[in-house]
Design a protein around this motif. Structure first.
Motif, PDB file in Angstrom:
ATOM      1  N   LEU A 153       2.729  -5.024   2.604  1.00 38.42           N
ATOM      2  CA  LEU A 153       3.105  -3.767   1.978  1.00 38.42           C
ATOM      3  C   LEU A 153       1.852  -3.080   1.471  1.00 38.42           C
ATOM      4  CD1 LEU A 153       5.442  -1.954   0.853  1.00 38.42           C
ATOM      5  CD2 LEU A 153       5.446  -3.439  -1.167  1.00 38.42           C
ATOM      6  N   ALA A 154       1.781  -1.759   1.626  1.00 39.29           N
ATOM      7  CA  ALA A 154       0.652  -0.980   1.116  1.00 39.29           C
ATOM      8  C   ALA A 154       1.156   0.332   0.527  1.00 39.29           C
ATOM      9  CB  ALA A 154      -0.362  -0.712   2.221  1.00 39.29           C
ATOM     10  N   PHE A 155       0.369   0.882  -0.396  1.00 37.18           N
ATOM     11  CA  PHE A 155       0.650   2.147  -1.060  1.00 37.18           C
ATOM     12  C   PHE A 155      -0.431   3.147  -0.669  1.00 37.18           C
ATOM     13  CE2 PHE A 155      -0.627   4.758  -4.804  1.00 37.18           C
ATOM     14  CZ  PHE A 155       0.484   5.584  -4.868  1.00 37.18           C
TER      15      PHE A 155
ATOM     16  N   LYS B 187       3.264   7.358  -0.468  1.00 37.28           N
ATOM     17  CA  LYS B 187       4.153   6.599   0.417  1.00 37.28           C
ATOM     18  C   LYS B 187       3.858   5.117   0.326  1.00 37.28           C
ATOM     19  CE  LYS B 187       1.639   6.976   4.813  1.00 37.28           C
ATOM     20  NZ  LYS B 187       1.751   7.416   6.209  1.00 37.28           N
ATOM     21  N   LEU B 188       4.883   4.372   0.673  1.00 36.68           N
ATOM     22  CA  LEU B 188       4.792   2.924   0.826  1.00 36.68           C
ATOM     23  C   LEU B 188       5.001   2.624   2.301  1.00 36.68           C
ATOM     24  CD1 LEU B 188       6.997   2.106  -2.236  1.00 36.68           C
ATOM     25  CD2 LEU B 188       4.621   1.369  -1.971  1.00 36.68           C
ATOM     26  N   VAL B 189       4.230   1.685   2.816  1.00 36.60           N
ATOM     27  CA  VAL B 189       4.379   1.278   4.209  1.00 36.60           C
ATOM     28  C   VAL B 189       4.541  -0.233   4.242  1.00 36.60           C
ATOM     29  CG1 VAL B 189       3.332   1.222   6.504  1.00 36.60           C
ATOM     30  CG2 VAL B 189       2.966   3.210   5.015  1.00 36.60           C
ATOM     31  N   LEU B 190       5.659  -0.672   4.804  1.00 34.53           N
ATOM     32  CA  LEU B 190       5.928  -2.096   4.968  1.00 34.53           C
ATOM     33  C   LEU B 190       5.801  -2.434   6.447  1.00 34.53           C
ATOM     34  CD1 LEU B 190       6.843  -4.845   3.889  1.00 34.53           C
ATOM     35  CD2 LEU B 190       9.200  -4.050   4.104  1.00 34.53           C
ATOM     36  N   ASN B 191       4.816  -3.273   6.773  1.00 35.57           N
ATOM     37  CA  ASN B 191       4.595  -3.723   8.142  1.00 35.57           C
ATOM     38  C   ASN B 191       5.355  -5.015   8.371  1.00 35.57           C
ATOM     39  OD1 ASN B 191       2.596  -1.741   9.091  1.00 35.57           O
ATOM     40  ND2 ASN B 191       1.335  -2.611   7.466  1.00 35.57           N
ATOM     41  N   PHE B 192       6.236  -4.995   9.355  1.00 31.18           N
ATOM     42  CA  PHE B 192       6.995  -6.189   9.721  1.00 31.18           C
ATOM     43  C   PHE B 192       6.305  -6.883  10.885  1.00 31.18           C
ATOM     44  CE2 PHE B 192      10.303  -3.930   7.432  1.00 31.18           C
ATOM     45  CZ  PHE B 192      10.878  -4.949   6.707  1.00 31.18           C
TER      46      PHE B 192
END
Length: 162
Positions: A70-72, A85-90
């Motif tokens: 997860l990153a902001f 934004k938040l980005v969640l890499n699966f």
């Protein structure tokens, strides 16, 4: 007579300009999620008229070769943030529960700080299902975006607030 037609139009168009983040100072915004280990680094001018900050990736769980993370991010101009934004890499697509929970928690906190409102239930559901959706919240909007990677080996969910 002209005032009757023009006044409502002015109000309509000016209301959309009011949708904005509650805080726009980069130092403040980049620190919104510090307590979740998602503090943005120094506000940086990218040289193309845009500026921003980003946190380090925060691993959620474990996995090989990469854990879900997860990153902001915050973006804007010289001295003003206009989007977060938040980005969640699966990277581990079979291990999503803990990652969705982390994204939900961070999104709730970010919505309160950035827009002054609770995360709408429709957005919570879109995050859990990984489905695109845009909804109004507080002083702005929240958008959920899913991007399936061309490799077929993962995807990301973004929660964007403007």
């Amino acid at each position: 007579m002209l005032k009757i037609f023009v006044a409502p139009l002015v109000l309509l168009f000016s209301a959309s300009c009011l949708a904005d983040l509650k805080q726009t100072a980069p130092d403040s915004v980049c620190s919104f999620l510090s307590d979740l280990d998602l503090k943005g680094r120094k506000w940086t001018d990218y040289g193309d008229g845009t500026s921003g900050c980003a946190s380090n990736y925060k691993d959620i769980g474990s996995g090989y070769p990469l854990a879900n993370n997860l990153a902001f991010y915050a973006a804007g101009s010289d001295s003003t943030v206009d989007q977060v934004k938040l980005v969640l890499n699966f990277n581990q697509t079979k291990s999503v529960g803990m990652s969705i929970s982390a994204l939900g928690k961070a999104s709730e906190k970010l919505s309160l700080k950035a827009l002054g409102a609770q995360l709408p239930n429709s957005i919570k559901k879109a995050i859990v299902l990984g489905q695109p959706l845009t909804a109004a919240a507080g002083t702005g909007t929240i958008e959920v975006v899913r991007d399936d990677w061309p490799t077929g080996k993962g995807y990301e969910i973004q929660v964007i607030m403007k």
